[in-house]
Structures are given as structure tokens and as C-alpha cells.
Design a protein around this motif. Structure first.
Motif, mmCIF file in Angstrom:
data_model
loop_
_atom_site.group_PDB
_atom_site.id
_atom_site.type_symbol
_atom_site.label_atom_id
_atom_site.label_comp_id
_atom_site.label_asym_id
_atom_site.label_seq_id
_atom_site.Cartn_x
_atom_site.Cartn_y
_atom_site.Cartn_z
ATOM 1 N N ARG A 99 0.804 -1.267 0.077
ATOM 2 C CA ARG A 99 0.146 0.009 -0.119
ATOM 3 C C ARG A 99 0.814 1.554 0.008
ATOM 4 N NH1 ARG A 99 -3.037 0.465 5.321
ATOM 5 N NH2 ARG A 99 -1.064 1.789 5.785
ATOM 6 N N ASP A 100 1.961 1.311 0.884
ATOM 7 C CA ASP A 100 2.643 2.288 0.917
ATOM 8 C C ASP A 100 3.965 2.541 0.085
ATOM 9 O OD1 ASP A 100 1.193 2.961 3.232
ATOM 10 O OD2 ASP A 100 2.329 2.204 4.650
ATOM 11 N N LYS A 101 4.292 1.408 -0.394
ATOM 12 C CA LYS A 101 5.695 1.669 -1.205
ATOM 13 C C LYS A 101 5.763 1.132 -2.626
ATOM 14 C CE LYS A 101 8.846 1.609 2.664
ATOM 15 N NZ LYS A 101 10.245 1.075 3.255
ATOM 16 N N ILE A 102 4.484 0.405 -2.989
ATOM 17 C CA ILE A 102 4.320 -0.192 -4.501
ATOM 18 C C ILE A 102 3.255 0.201 -5.174
ATOM 19 C CG2 ILE A 102 4.260 -2.194 -5.624
ATOM 20 C CD1 ILE A 102 5.843 -3.442 -3.141
ATOM 21 N N GLY A 103 3.345 0.749 -6.185
ATOM 22 C CA GLY A 103 2.329 0.928 -7.187
ATOM 23 C C GLY A 103 2.093 -0.143 -8.057
ATOM 24 N N PHE A 104 0.755 -0.445 -8.574
ATOM 25 C CA PHE A 104 0.755 -1.583 -9.634
ATOM 26 C C PHE A 104 -0.240 -1.173 -10.718
ATOM 27 C CE2 PHE A 104 0.974 -3.776 -5.162
ATOM 28 C CZ PHE A 104 1.903 -4.603 -5.521
ATOM 29 N N ILE A 105 0.242 -1.525 -12.014
ATOM 30 C CA ILE A 105 -0.818 -1.198 -12.963
ATOM 31 C C ILE A 105 -0.729 -2.755 -13.763
ATOM 32 C CG2 ILE A 105 -0.882 -0.434 -15.222
ATOM 33 C CD1 ILE A 105 1.222 1.704 -14.088
ATOM 34 N N ALA A 117 -13.229 8.623 -12.065
ATOM 35 C CA ALA A 117 -11.894 8.538 -12.282
ATOM 36 C C ALA A 117 -10.936 9.218 -11.106
ATOM 37 C CB ALA A 117 -11.280 9.303 -13.584
ATOM 38 N N LEU A 118 -11.370 10.180 -10.506
ATOM 39 C CA LEU A 118 -10.812 10.938 -9.402
ATOM 40 C C LEU A 118 -10.560 9.980 -7.988
ATOM 41 C CD1 LEU A 118 -8.987 12.943 -8.269
ATOM 42 C CD2 LEU A 118 -11.011 14.180 -7.590
ATOM 43 N N GLU A 119 -11.801 9.428 -8.066
ATOM 44 C CA GLU A 119 -11.992 8.680 -6.858
ATOM 45 C C GLU A 119 -11.267 7.351 -6.984
ATOM 46 O OE1 GLU A 119 -16.715 9.843 -5.518
ATOM 47 O OE2 GLU A 119 -16.138 8.514 -7.163
ATOM 48 N N ASN A 120 -11.390 6.586 -8.225
ATOM 49 C CA ASN A 120 -10.222 5.557 -8.283
ATOM 50 C C ASN A 120 -8.966 5.855 -8.100
ATOM 51 O OD1 ASN A 120 -11.623 3.104 -9.504
ATOM 52 N ND2 ASN A 120 -12.693 4.225 -10.238
ATOM 53 N N ILE A 121 -8.483 7.024 -8.725
ATOM 54 C CA ILE A 121 -7.091 7.325 -8.335
ATOM 55 C C ILE A 121 -6.659 7.433 -6.964
ATOM 56 C CG2 ILE A 121 -5.426 9.215 -8.819
ATOM 57 C CD1 ILE A 121 -6.854 9.846 -11.457
ATOM 58 N N THR A 122 -7.409 8.289 -5.916
ATOM 59 C CA THR A 122 -7.230 8.443 -4.634
ATOM 60 C C THR A 122 -7.490 7.261 -3.897
ATOM 61 O OG1 THR A 122 -9.191 9.554 -4.463
ATOM 62 C CG2 THR A 122 -7.346 10.877 -5.167
ATOM 63 N N LEU A 123 -8.146 6.128 -4.397
ATOM 64 C CA LEU A 123 -8.649 5.171 -3.497
ATOM 65 C C LEU A 123 -7.655 4.505 -2.658
ATOM 66 C CD1 LEU A 123 -11.089 3.313 -2.820
ATOM 67 C CD2 LEU A 123 -10.536 1.765 -4.674
ATOM 68 N N PRO A 124 -6.356 3.912 -3.221
ATOM 69 C CA PRO A 124 -5.374 3.606 -2.216
ATOM 70 C C PRO A 124 -5.126 4.311 -0.890
ATOM 71 C CG PRO A 124 -4.905 3.084 -4.397
ATOM 72 C CD PRO A 124 -5.766 4.171 -4.415
ATOM 73 N N MET A 125 -4.967 5.705 -1.291
ATOM 74 C CA MET A 125 -4.657 6.521 -0.278
ATOM 75 C C MET A 125 -5.898 7.038 0.705
ATOM 76 S SD MET A 125 -2.457 9.609 -2.272
ATOM 77 C CE MET A 125 -3.346 9.373 -3.681
ATOM 78 N N ASP A 126 -7.148 6.858 0.201
ATOM 79 C CA ASP A 126 -8.199 7.056 0.915
ATOM 80 C C ASP A 126 -8.422 5.740 2.039
ATOM 81 O OD1 ASP A 126 -9.175 9.224 -0.315
ATOM 82 O OD2 ASP A 126 -10.537 8.029 -1.603
ATOM 83 N N ILE A 127 -7.971 4.499 1.690
ATOM 84 C CA ILE A 127 -8.167 3.208 2.209
ATOM 85 C C ILE A 127 -7.033 3.398 3.517
ATOM 86 C CG2 ILE A 127 -7.748 0.908 2.221
ATOM 87 C CD1 ILE A 127 -8.816 0.643 -0.479
#
Length: 260
Positions: A99-105, A117-127
Motif C-alpha cells: 500500500r505504502d511503497k508499491i504501485g501496481f498497473i 476517475a478521481l475517486e479511483n485514483i485516490t482510492l488506495p490513499m483513502d483506504i
């Protein structure tokens, strides 16, 4: 396709390492059914560099990425993200690391259909209960060309736009490293080129670290370095690749496999 004019060639050496594997092995099954997916692989992924991983089906390329990203366990050896050793981390610590150090595509965009789209972008940080850095987020959104699409839901976006949302989501938390698994696999050539260009630009302009698994020589040519795997081992590396050079290497490996 050439993009050399837009992006100058990188220096080969890099001082910092974003991720490292040392004698990493992954074994599935036991006895006669045992399969060695990775065989004592040692590799470094330099910070602020774009690395592509290639190889034939069953070569271990996706397994290497999954082990390095903490998505799959390691049989022996070690894997580090920054200074954090993955082996020995419990599920909670692994989840926090991802969650904190890795991004996934991924090839499948993995967007939630009910969110914008914005809510999907910020979802990991919101969680995670973290506030997005607004300046950074604006820069990411501008870089991937989504400024006019932030209120749209995935069904209102093209495939290329959906993958841009996934790229922005991966970049938004400023991770140590981004792992991309066939990120253009579901896109047409034009949309694929756009997404690869955004990843390339995130490395050049934002010093992001990207590791991408791909089977496509054109996609691999966007990287600073290509690592080739065969039978669970790294067999060659290619720096400053072109699509033709990557294709030549792949043909060579195919020829060796047919004669062995």
C-alpha cells in the motif's frame, strides 16, 4: 516506432537501488511435480529507471515480478523493496508495504465501476487514511491527460483512458517502485503507445521507478534496460533497447530453444 528524440538516452549507472533480488528462487510443488519457476535470480532495479522483463511463456517473468512485489512467497533467497526485506513479513506488514511503497498497473484496469476517475485514483490513499498531495496529484493528472475526465466513471471512458486512470492511481501515492504486468495488453497500438509514453515520462520527469513485464518488443523499447529470462534464470540484459534489437534477441532465444 521511434521515441529517441523525445527522450534522451539514460546513463547506465545509477547510485540508488529501488529493489533488489539476491539468489531468489521460487519452487512450486514437490517431488515429481516440482517446478522451479525462478532459479537463484539476482538482479537490481535502479531508482529512477524503467526496466522491462521479457521471456517466453513459462520463463518466470511474471513470477519474478510477483515475488518482488510481495504478491507471491519466496522459496529461498531474498527480495528487498528499498531497505525492507520481504521475506519474513507477515500478511499485515506485506499489505502495508504494498500500500505504502508499491504501485501496481495490470492488464485488466481493475477500476471500481461505481467510482469516478478521481475517486479511483485516490482510492488506495483513502483506504490508508492518507491525504493526497494536491500539487502532486494535479501534476499526475495533467501528465496523463485526464484533467477533463476526473468526474467520469470507468464505463464513460475508453480503454486507453481507463488505463491512464490506473497509471495515475499507481503514481499518486509516490511509491518506491511501480510494477506493471502487460499494461498495454488490452489496448490498441495508439492507446498503448500513449500509456507507455506516460510511464516513460514518469521516469524521466518524476524520477519514478518502473518495472514492466511485457512480451511486446515495441513496449520494451520504451525502457532503459531489458532483462531476458529463460527457464527461471536471467540469460541476458540489453541497455538502451530498440524494438528491432529486442526482437532479434527474442528470435535468437527461440532458435536456441528449437535446437536444444
Amino acid at each position: 516506432m521511434s521515441h529517441a528524440a523525445a527522450f534522451p538516452a539514460p546513463a547506465r549507472a545509477t547510485a540508488a537501488v529501488a529493489a533488489r533480488a539476491t539468489d531468489l528462487s521460487k519452487v512450486y510443488g514437490q517431488g515429481e511435480t516440482q517446478v522451479v519457476a525462478l532459479d537463484q535470480v539476482s538482479v537490481e532495479f535502479g531508482r529512477g529507471r524503467f526496466t522491462a522483463i521479457m521471456g517466453p511463456s513459462g520463463s518466470g517473468k511474471s513470477t519474478l515480478m510477483h515475488c518482488m512485489a510481495g504478491l507471491d512467497s519466496i522459496s529461498s533467497g531474498s527480495a528487498l523493496i528499498g531497505d525492507t526485506e520481504l521475506t519474513g513479513l507477515n500478511d499485515k506488514k506485506l499489505t502495508q508495504l504494498r500500500r505504502d511503497k508499491i504501485g501496481f498497473i495490470f492488464q485488466a484496469f481493475n477500476l471500481l465501476p461505481t467510482l469516478t476517475a478521481l475517486e479511483n485514483i485516490t482510492l488506495p490513499m483513502d483506504i490508508a487514511g492518507r491525504k493526497a498531495d494536491r500539487d502532486w496529484l494535479d501534476r499526475i493528472v495533467s501528465t496523463v491527460g485526464l484533467s477533463g475526465r476526473l468526474k467520469h466513471r470507468p464505463a464513460q471512458l475508453s480503454g486507453g483512458q481507463q488505463q491512464r486512470v490506473a497509471v495515475a492511481r499507481a503514481l499518486a501515492s509516490q511509491p518506491e517502485i511501480i510494477f506493471a504486468d502487460e499494461p498495454t495488453g488490452n489496448l490498441d497500438s495508439r492507446s498503448g503507445a500513449e500509456v507507455l509514453g506516460f510511464l516513460r515520462n514518469s521516469v524521466r520527469a518524476m524520477q519514478q521507478t518502473v518495472v514492466m513485464v511485457t512480451h511486446d518488443p515495441v513496449a520494451a523499447a520504451y525502457a532503459d534496460r531489458v532483462i531476458f529470462l529463460a527457464d527461471g534464470r536471467i540469460v541476458e540484459e540489453l541497455y538502451e533497447p530498440t524494438a528491432d534489437a529486442v526482437l532479434d534477441r527474442m528470435r535468437l532465444f527461440d532458435a536456441k530453444n528449437r535446437t536444444s
